[in-house]
Design a protein around this motif. Sequence first.
Motif, PDB file in Angstrom:
ATOM      1  N   LYS A  86       0.828  -1.211   0.000  1.00 41.98           N
ATOM      2  CA  LYS A  86       0.000   0.000   0.000  1.00 41.98           C
ATOM      3  C   LYS A  86       0.860   1.259   0.000  1.00 41.98           C
ATOM      4  O   LYS A  86       0.650   2.174  -0.817  1.00 41.98           O
ATOM      5  N   VAL A  87       1.828   1.313   0.899  1.00 41.45           N
ATOM      6  CA  VAL A  87       2.629   2.533   1.070  1.00 41.45           C
ATOM      7  C   VAL A  87       3.687   2.663  -0.023  1.00 41.45           C
ATOM      8  O   VAL A  87       3.842   3.722  -0.639  1.00 41.45           O
ATOM      9  N   MET A  88       4.416   1.589  -0.278  1.00 41.86           N
ATOM     10  CA  MET A  88       5.511   1.671  -1.245  1.00 41.86           C
ATOM     11  C   MET A  88       4.996   1.919  -2.654  1.00 41.86           C
ATOM     12  O   MET A  88       5.615   2.670  -3.419  1.00 41.86           O
ATOM     13  N   SER A  89       3.879   1.302  -3.017  1.00 44.18           N
ATOM     14  CA  SER A  89       3.364   1.503  -4.382  1.00 44.18           C
ATOM     15  C   SER A  89       2.993   2.961  -4.610  1.00 44.18           C
ATOM     16  O   SER A  89       3.263   3.522  -5.684  1.00 44.18           O
ATOM     17  N   ARG A  90       2.387   3.592  -3.600  1.00 45.09           N
ATOM     18  CA  ARG A  90       2.004   4.997  -3.737  1.00 45.09           C
ATOM     19  C   ARG A  90       3.228   5.889  -3.909  1.00 45.09           C
ATOM     20  O   ARG A  90       3.285   6.734  -4.803  1.00 45.09           O
ATOM     21  N   HIS A  91       4.221   5.668  -3.070  1.00 41.68           N
ATOM     22  CA  HIS A  91       5.418   6.509  -3.137  1.00 41.68           C
ATOM     23  C   HIS A  91       6.265   6.198  -4.377  1.00 41.68           C
ATOM     24  O   HIS A  91       6.914   7.094  -4.934  1.00 41.68           O
ATOM     25  N   PHE A  92       6.247   4.947  -4.801  1.00 37.66           N
ATOM     26  CA  PHE A  92       6.985   4.583  -6.008  1.00 37.66           C
ATOM     27  C   PHE A  92       6.374   5.272  -7.226  1.00 37.66           C
ATOM     28  O   PHE A  92       7.090   5.819  -8.074  1.00 37.66           O
ATOM     29  N   GLU A  93       5.057   5.284  -7.300  1.00 38.00           N
ATOM     30  CA  GLU A  93       4.393   5.957  -8.411  1.00 38.00           C
ATOM     31  C   GLU A  93       4.675   7.458  -8.382  1.00 38.00           C
ATOM     32  O   GLU A  93       4.948   8.064  -9.437  1.00 38.00           O
ATOM     33  N   GLU A  94       4.648   8.060  -7.204  1.00 39.41           N
ATOM     34  CA  GLU A  94       4.962   9.490  -7.090  1.00 39.41           C
ATOM     35  C   GLU A  94       6.384   9.777  -7.568  1.00 39.41           C
ATOM     36  O   GLU A  94       6.640  10.781  -8.258  1.00 39.41           O
ATOM     37  N   LEU A  95       7.318   8.890  -7.203  1.00 36.13           N
ATOM     38  CA  LEU A  95       8.713   9.055  -7.619  1.00 36.13           C
ATOM     39  C   LEU A  95       8.836   8.988  -9.147  1.00 36.13           C
ATOM     40  O   LEU A  95       9.499   9.833  -9.765  1.00 36.13           O
ATOM     41  N   LEU A  96       8.188   7.994  -9.758  1.00 34.94           N
ATOM     42  CA  LEU A  96       8.261   7.858 -11.216  1.00 34.94           C
ATOM     43  C   LEU A  96       7.627   9.053 -11.917  1.00 34.94           C
ATOM     44  O   LEU A  96       8.144   9.543 -12.930  1.00 34.94           O
ATOM     45  N   ARG A  97       6.496   9.541 -11.395  1.00 41.08           N
ATOM     46  CA  ARG A  97       5.833  10.691 -12.018  1.00 41.08           C
ATOM     47  C   ARG A  97       6.709  11.936 -11.917  1.00 41.08           C
ATOM     48  O   ARG A  97       6.779  12.743 -12.857  1.00 41.08           O
ATOM     49  N   LYS A  98       7.361  12.102 -10.787  1.00 42.22           N
ATOM     50  CA  LYS A  98       8.264  13.243 -10.626  1.00 42.22           C
ATOM     51  C   LYS A  98       9.415  13.166 -11.619  1.00 42.22           C
ATOM     52  O   LYS A  98       9.784  14.169 -12.250  1.00 42.22           O
ATOM     53  N   MET A  99       9.992  11.980 -11.765  1.00 39.19           N
ATOM     54  CA  MET A  99      11.087  11.808 -12.731  1.00 39.19           C
ATOM     55  C   MET A  99      10.607  12.068 -14.154  1.00 39.19           C
ATOM     56  O   MET A  99      11.285  12.730 -14.941  1.00 39.19           O
ATOM     57  N   ASN A 100       9.445  11.568 -14.486  1.00 42.60           N
ATOM     58  CA  ASN A 100       8.950  11.724 -15.848  1.00 42.60           C
ATOM     59  C   ASN A 100       8.478  13.135 -16.172  1.00 42.60           C
ATOM     60  O   ASN A 100       8.243  13.459 -17.339  1.00 42.60           O
ATOM     61  N   SER A 101       8.340  13.960 -15.129  1.00 42.15           N
ATOM     62  CA  SER A 101       7.968  15.358 -15.378  1.00 42.15           C
ATOM     63  C   SER A 101       9.143  16.161 -15.911  1.00 42.15           C
ATOM     64  O   SER A 101       8.975  17.259 -16.434  1.00 42.15           O
ATOM     65  N   SER A 102      10.346  15.597 -15.775  1.00 43.99           N
ATOM     66  CA  SER A 102      11.554  16.249 -16.288  1.00 43.99           C
ATOM     67  C   SER A 102      12.075  15.474 -17.491  1.00 43.99           C
ATOM     68  O   SER A 102      12.270  14.257 -17.412  1.00 43.99           O
ATOM     69  N   ARG A 103      12.312  16.164 -18.575  1.00 44.39           N
ATOM     70  CA  ARG A 103      12.794  15.495 -19.791  1.00 44.39           C
ATOM     71  C   ARG A 103      14.116  14.786 -19.535  1.00 44.39           C
ATOM     72  O   ARG A 103      14.377  13.719 -20.089  1.00 44.39           O
ATOM     73  N   ASP A 104      14.961  15.360 -18.686  1.00 43.48           N
ATOM     74  CA  ASP A 104      16.274  14.782 -18.430  1.00 43.48           C
ATOM     75  C   ASP A 104      16.226  13.551 -17.526  1.00 43.48           C
ATOM     76  O   ASP A 104      17.217  12.843 -17.393  1.00 43.48           O
ATOM     77  N   GLU A 105      15.096  13.310 -16.851  1.00 40.66           N
ATOM     78  CA  GLU A 105      15.021  12.188 -15.922  1.00 40.66           C
ATOM     79  C   GLU A 105      14.041  11.112 -16.353  1.00 40.66           C
ATOM     80  O   GLU A 105      13.846  10.134 -15.635  1.00 40.66           O
ATOM     81  N   ARG A 106      13.416  11.242 -17.495  1.00 38.24           N
ATOM     82  CA  ARG A 106      12.372  10.298 -17.893  1.00 38.24           C
ATOM     83  C   ARG A 106      12.868   8.858 -17.843  1.00 38.24           C
ATOM     84  O   ARG A 106      13.987   8.548 -18.259  1.00 38.24           O
ATOM     85  N   GLU A 109       2.610  -3.255 -11.972  1.00 43.17           N
ATOM     86  CA  GLU A 109       1.313  -2.652 -12.287  1.00 43.17           C
ATOM     87  C   GLU A 109       1.426  -1.134 -12.403  1.00 43.17           C
ATOM     88  O   GLU A 109       0.838  -0.522 -13.295  1.00 43.17           O
ATOM     89  N   VAL A 110       2.198  -0.516 -11.500  1.00 36.61           N
ATOM     90  CA  VAL A 110       2.415   0.935 -11.556  1.00 36.61           C
ATOM     91  C   VAL A 110       3.095   1.306 -12.871  1.00 36.61           C
ATOM     92  O   VAL A 110       2.680   2.236 -13.574  1.00 36.61           O
ATOM     93  N   ALA A 111       4.157   0.584 -13.222  1.00 31.18           N
ATOM     94  CA  ALA A 111       4.899   0.901 -14.444  1.00 31.18           C
ATOM     95  C   ALA A 111       4.044   0.677 -15.687  1.00 31.18           C
ATOM     96  O   ALA A 111       4.072   1.479 -16.630  1.00 31.18           O
ATOM     97  N   GLU A 112       3.269  -0.394 -15.689  1.00 25.23           N
ATOM     98  CA  GLU A 112       2.407  -0.661 -16.847  1.00 25.23           C
ATOM     99  C   GLU A 112       1.387   0.464 -17.012  1.00 25.23           C
ATOM    100  O   GLU A 112       1.145   0.940 -18.129  1.00 25.23           O
ATOM    101  N   LYS A 113       0.794   0.900 -15.905  1.00 23.05           N
ATOM    102  CA  LYS A 113      -0.194   1.982 -15.951  1.00 23.05           C
ATOM    103  C   LYS A 113       0.410   3.255 -16.519  1.00 23.05           C
ATOM    104  O   LYS A 113      -0.261   4.017 -17.228  1.00 23.05           O
ATOM    105  N   MET A 114       1.719   3.477 -16.230  1.00 25.28           N
ATOM    106  CA  MET A 114       2.379   4.693 -16.678  1.00 25.28           C
ATOM    107  C   MET A 114       3.043   4.545 -18.045  1.00 25.28           C
ATOM    108  O   MET A 114       3.684   5.486 -18.540  1.00 25.28           O
ATOM    109  N   GLY A 115       2.941   3.369 -18.641  1.00 25.37           N
ATOM    110  CA  GLY A 115       3.529   3.163 -19.959  1.00 25.37           C
ATOM    111  C   GLY A 115       5.036   3.021 -19.944  1.00 25.37           C
ATOM    112  O   GLY A 115       5.706   3.296 -20.951  1.00 25.37           O
TER     113      GLY A 115
END
Length: 460
Positions: free
Chosen positions: A88-108, A123-129
């Motif tokens: 529950k906790v790690m999946s939420r924070h992992f998704e937040e981390l990936l979204r933050k990275m993907n918001s920057s072109r240099d960190e995608r 599942e998180v990664a699949e949802k985010m493509g």
Amino acid sequence: MERRPHVVAIPFPAQGHVGPLLKLSRQVAHHGIRVTFVNTESVHARMLEASGDDDRRWDGIEMVTIPDGMEEVKDPRDIEKVAAMRAKVMSRHFEELLRKMNSSRDERVACIVADATLGWAFEVAEKMGIKRALFWPAAVPGLVLSLSLPHLVEAGVIDDCGFAPSDTAIQFSPKLPAVKAVDFVWRCPGDQRMQEIVFRHAMGVTKPVRISNWLLCNSFYELDPITCGLIPELLPVGPLTSTDCLGNFWAEDRTCLNWLDLQPCKSVIYVAFGSLAAFGQNQFEELALGLELSGHPFLWVVRSGFTDVDKIKYPDGFLERVSDRAKIVSWVPQEKVLAHPSVSCFVTHCGWNSTMEGISNGVPFLCWPCFADQFYNRSYICDVLRVGLDLKAEEAEIISRHKIQAQLEQLLSDVQIKENAERLRGMARRSLSEGGSSSANIQHFVEQLKRCSEAVRHCD
């Protein structure tokens, strides 16, 4: 400047999972890939403490942490609640981390590499493509068995709690030995609830495998070509080794290396049972006295929590009697120890990391499994690879000092086991050399990551 492909690696938060994935991450990083390694906050704190805050060993890997929610679990021994809270906790924070990275072109992020047990990460990664690579840190036959479970349950060979008649034997290929019920990965003698939990986790591997773009494992093709052939898309990238013992949760006592330097070649019995195994006091004492009766020098790892009493208690007079030929420490740089010319054999719990490290250094095994996949690994070491002997303990039986002594003497005098171990050592080394099977698989994975990253760049 050209942007490097970015990979995010996330292990299951345990010693035996963090270490091999960190070693794989470093190999990938050495091929010009940017790697971010995601630990839980508590695991990273332990690793920093164990390494003395020396972060040079990360060798260019970017280390980040996320919470695991453990402070909200009342009883950390309740494995089911711990797993649910972490997911529950790690999946939420992992998704937040990936979204933050993907918001920057240099960190995608081009790809995640996640432990096979972390279904939520896929599942998180699949949802985010984001592309997904599954890392299997155990023996390949265990993955074959896990992927076969839905069919085996449907056929009634195993019930939906993981139980099967004691004479059950599953044959995946006529050329392979059958997997016996006593060696099931989820087997937890005396703990039915734990067995059911582990069985559900084993069943849960099916979906991450199905939605992964790559399957990586800590083995090498030549070790088990028939089983590897049952999963054609599998990329064995092992043995994953490192001379600086990446990912330790305990501080290494390196005085053992100086002690080994003083011992005769092939004379020392190395005894270590990993990060989780624990002995009852009676069995601990029998092990100590068995080592004493062997008459050989021995290096014994006795970490905190190794016995079921608050303070380690040795047999009366034991430490004095063995003081001239024994070294007892709380943790060691295991790969350096196994590579040392003074070491003759390895008394082990048969964890897969220890198994691969022993094979890589041509060291024979005396097998003493405790739980989970260690039972199968014992059969694999003794009956398939023929590089070790089994203590053959019955459930709830204390293994006597005399049996320990006898098995050690038999192992140390077995010329065929020594020759087999040396042959596997050569195979392991060649697989990692330039042009070797594992080296080629890592190169193949890296090249695909680069193409994947190029596709991400064109989509920006």
